[in-house]
Write an enzyme that holds these catalytic residues in place. Structure first.
Site, PDB file in Angstrom:
ATOM      1  N   ASP A 110       0.847  -1.190   0.000  1.00  0.00           N
ATOM      2  CA  ASP A 110       0.000   0.000   0.000  1.00  0.00           C
ATOM      3  C   ASP A 110       0.891   1.251   0.000  1.00  0.00           C
ATOM      4  O   ASP A 110       1.764   1.381  -0.849  1.00  0.00           O
ATOM      5  CB  ASP A 110      -0.958  -0.064   1.192  1.00  0.00           C
ATOM      6  CG  ASP A 110      -2.015   1.021   1.208  1.00  0.00           C
ATOM      7  OD1 ASP A 110      -2.904   0.985   0.332  1.00  0.00           O
ATOM      8  OD2 ASP A 110      -1.956   1.907   2.083  1.00  0.00           O
ATOM      9  N   TYR A 222      -2.142  11.435   2.665  1.00  0.00           N
ATOM     10  CA  TYR A 222      -3.132  11.856   1.670  1.00  0.00           C
ATOM     11  C   TYR A 222      -3.067  13.364   1.435  1.00  0.00           C
ATOM     12  O   TYR A 222      -3.301  13.839   0.322  1.00  0.00           O
ATOM     13  CB  TYR A 222      -4.530  11.458   2.140  1.00  0.00           C
ATOM     14  CG  TYR A 222      -4.718   9.964   2.246  1.00  0.00           C
ATOM     15  CD1 TYR A 222      -5.197   9.220   1.167  1.00  0.00           C
ATOM     16  CD2 TYR A 222      -4.382   9.290   3.415  1.00  0.00           C
ATOM     17  CE1 TYR A 222      -5.355   7.844   1.258  1.00  0.00           C
ATOM     18  CE2 TYR A 222      -4.542   7.908   3.510  1.00  0.00           C
ATOM     19  CZ  TYR A 222      -5.021   7.196   2.432  1.00  0.00           C
ATOM     20  OH  TYR A 222      -5.162   5.835   2.527  1.00  0.00           O
ATOM     21  N   HIS A 278      -6.723  -6.742  -0.830  1.00  0.00           N
ATOM     22  CA  HIS A 278      -5.687  -5.708  -0.815  1.00  0.00           C
ATOM     23  C   HIS A 278      -4.562  -5.987   0.168  1.00  0.00           C
ATOM     24  O   HIS A 278      -3.456  -5.487   0.017  1.00  0.00           O
ATOM     25  CB  HIS A 278      -6.351  -4.370  -0.468  1.00  0.00           C
ATOM     26  CG  HIS A 278      -5.425  -3.197  -0.452  1.00  0.00           C
ATOM     27  ND1 HIS A 278      -4.602  -2.870  -1.510  1.00  0.00           N
ATOM     28  CD2 HIS A 278      -5.203  -2.253   0.511  1.00  0.00           C
ATOM     29  CE1 HIS A 278      -3.911  -1.779  -1.212  1.00  0.00           C
ATOM     30  NE2 HIS A 278      -4.252  -1.397   0.009  1.00  0.00           N
TER      31      HIS A 278
END
Length: 302
Positions: A110, A222, A278
């Protein structure tokens, strides 16, 4: 799975030590064990070093394993700035050299994968091989997932939390006191088999996520995305020559991570793991161990 996790917990306690290092102006927490050449493991969001607990004991039979809480996560510092990929990578680079290692193997899941790419782009001579687990890169596929591309928008938008997590202040206010609901959602939503991640494992992440400043710090990744995009576009002007292995989950990002790395590296191989979501280190630990040992072992034959 319960007995396997119990055995893993015993092995972790016997083989690994929790330590701290002061590098690049912050304190990094890491877990280290084994001997030999170093493998650096970088987790994703919303994980900590603990994402790797199922694979660490087996890897430590052959290598020195260093699992790090990246800046803003776990028991590492949570500063107000420095969440772009290049700064996160410099943290890890300084940690590696403070431990006396030079050339290392990198594995990132990730968000850990973009950090490792930034490390490899800045210090290609110090990276033996690089592994990307179910992750695209800011500037190379991330925008499509976030819904920034016209094609993704026509299809109804991207992954909602990418944009939600980037909004200043609001997520912290909404998540406070609801950390378990928030964290559990992602493990249930993005795992092919949610039972692969136990309630005890979720407890570990909720414990960390409930600490003061933890939500804000984790969302820094982010909120620095545009800075990371520009860094990656600059880095990609010179493609990596380092061998790269990319694994995607069939119910995760599938072949998108492979395409992302092909845009920035020359020697890319990869596969899509069937029946996997994931979270590859949790959902398919045995397969991942086999792939890592085989891929890294090739370095000694060349």
């Amino acid at each position: 799975m319960t007995s396997y996790l119990a055995d893993t917990k015993t092995a972790l306690e016997a083989k690994f030590t929790h330590k701290y290092a002061f590098v690049n102006g912050i304190r990094l927490h890491y877990v280290i064990g084994g001997q030999g050449d170093a493998i650096v493991l970088l987790h994703g969001w919303p994980h900590t070093w603990y994402q790797w607990h199922k694979v660490m004991p087996a890897l430590a039979e052959h290598y020195t394993v260093i699992a790090v809480d990246i800046r803003g996560f776990g028991d590492s510092s949570k500063p107000a700035v420095g969440y772009d990929s290049r700064t996160e990578a410099e943290d890890i680079y300084q940690l590696v050299h403070s431990l006396g290692f030079e050339r290392v193997f990198l594995v990132g899941s990730d968000w850990g994968a973009p950090v490792n790419y930034a490390y490899a782009a800045a210090h290609p001579e110090d990276v033996r091989r690089f592994v990307n687990l179910d992750a695209t890169l800011p500037g190379f596929g991330w925008e499509d997932l976030a819904g920034y591309s016209s094609e993704t928008s026509r299809q109804g938008g991207g992954i909602w939390h990418f944009n939600f997590n980037a909004v200043p202040d609001l997520p912290e206010a909404l998540i406070a006191g609801r950390e378990r609901i928030f964290i559990s959602y992602f493990f249930n939503r993005y795992s092919y088999n949610p039972s692969g991640i136990s309630e005890a494992e979720i407890d570990e992440y909720v414990r960390w996520y409930s600490a003061p400043g933890a939500v804000r710090a984790s969302l820094g990744l982010y909120r620095a995305i545009h800075e990371s995009v520009e860094q990656n576009k600059q880095n990609a002007k010179t493609k990596l020559q380092i061998p790269v292995l990319v694994l995607g989950g069939s119910h995760g990002l599938a072949d998108r991570p492979i395409k992302a790395m092909q845009a920035v590296a020359v020697d890319v191989r990869g596969t899509v793991i069937q029946g996997c979501g994931h979270f590859i280190p949790e959902e398919q630990p045995e397969f991942l161990i086999e792939q890592l040992l085989q891929f890294f072992g090739e370095d000694y034959k060349s």
